[in-house]
Design a protein around this motif. Sequence first.
Motif, PDB file in Angstrom:
ATOM      1  N   ASP A 161      29.985  73.304  36.255  1.00  0.00           N
ATOM      2  CA  ASP A 161      31.225  72.592  36.585  1.00  0.00           C
ATOM      3  C   ASP A 161      32.449  73.165  35.871  1.00  0.00           C
ATOM      4  O   ASP A 161      33.552  73.131  36.401  1.00  0.00           O
ATOM      5  N   PRO A 180      34.103  77.179  37.697  1.00  0.00           N
ATOM      6  CA  PRO A 180      34.081  77.380  39.153  1.00  0.00           C
ATOM      7  C   PRO A 180      34.539  78.793  39.545  1.00  0.00           C
ATOM      8  O   PRO A 180      34.337  79.210  40.686  1.00  0.00           O
ATOM      9  N   ARG A 211      29.596  75.945  44.225  1.00  0.00           N
ATOM     10  CA  ARG A 211      28.783  74.757  44.487  1.00  0.00           C
ATOM     11  C   ARG A 211      28.638  74.595  45.993  1.00  0.00           C
ATOM     12  O   ARG A 211      29.617  74.530  46.726  1.00  0.00           O
TER      13      ARG A 211
END
Length: 146
Positions: free
Chosen positions: A51, A54, A59
């Motif tokens: 997280d 990025p 994701r």
Amino acid sequence: MSDRQKFTENFDTLVALITNLSLDSNHDSRTAPQVAKVLHLDPAEVAAVFDAFPCFFRRSIKTEPGSGEYYFSIHARYARRLPKSPNGHRPPTPTLEHDELSSMFELIIDMVKNESQRADLHQKTQTLYVTTVVTMIAAAIAVWRR
């Protein structure tokens, strides 16, 4: 996790995750618990690094059935995905080349150096500030005692 030391504090995990997701020829993408299990890392730490960075990790919009965990891949490798065949299957994505992996690691090392230099500058600025305040107080006391 401090924004000022993000690369420094996560260096080991970041390198391990990038290496694993870039070179694992059996999996194009993995969930945080899957990678954590293979690398013997804490799943929460792996998820936090996914997280927090990025810029490296993509994701997926798809989640693992049952757990609801998102899949993650390396952007550079995801960009190489081959189209699905007429039967709906996608061939394995090629792993990253040595020079591509080296470029990512060089960027991470440069960011660690940058964070270190920023921390040194911050420490020097604090020292200068304290010295200035002490000097001003000493000057005020000297003037007051006259």
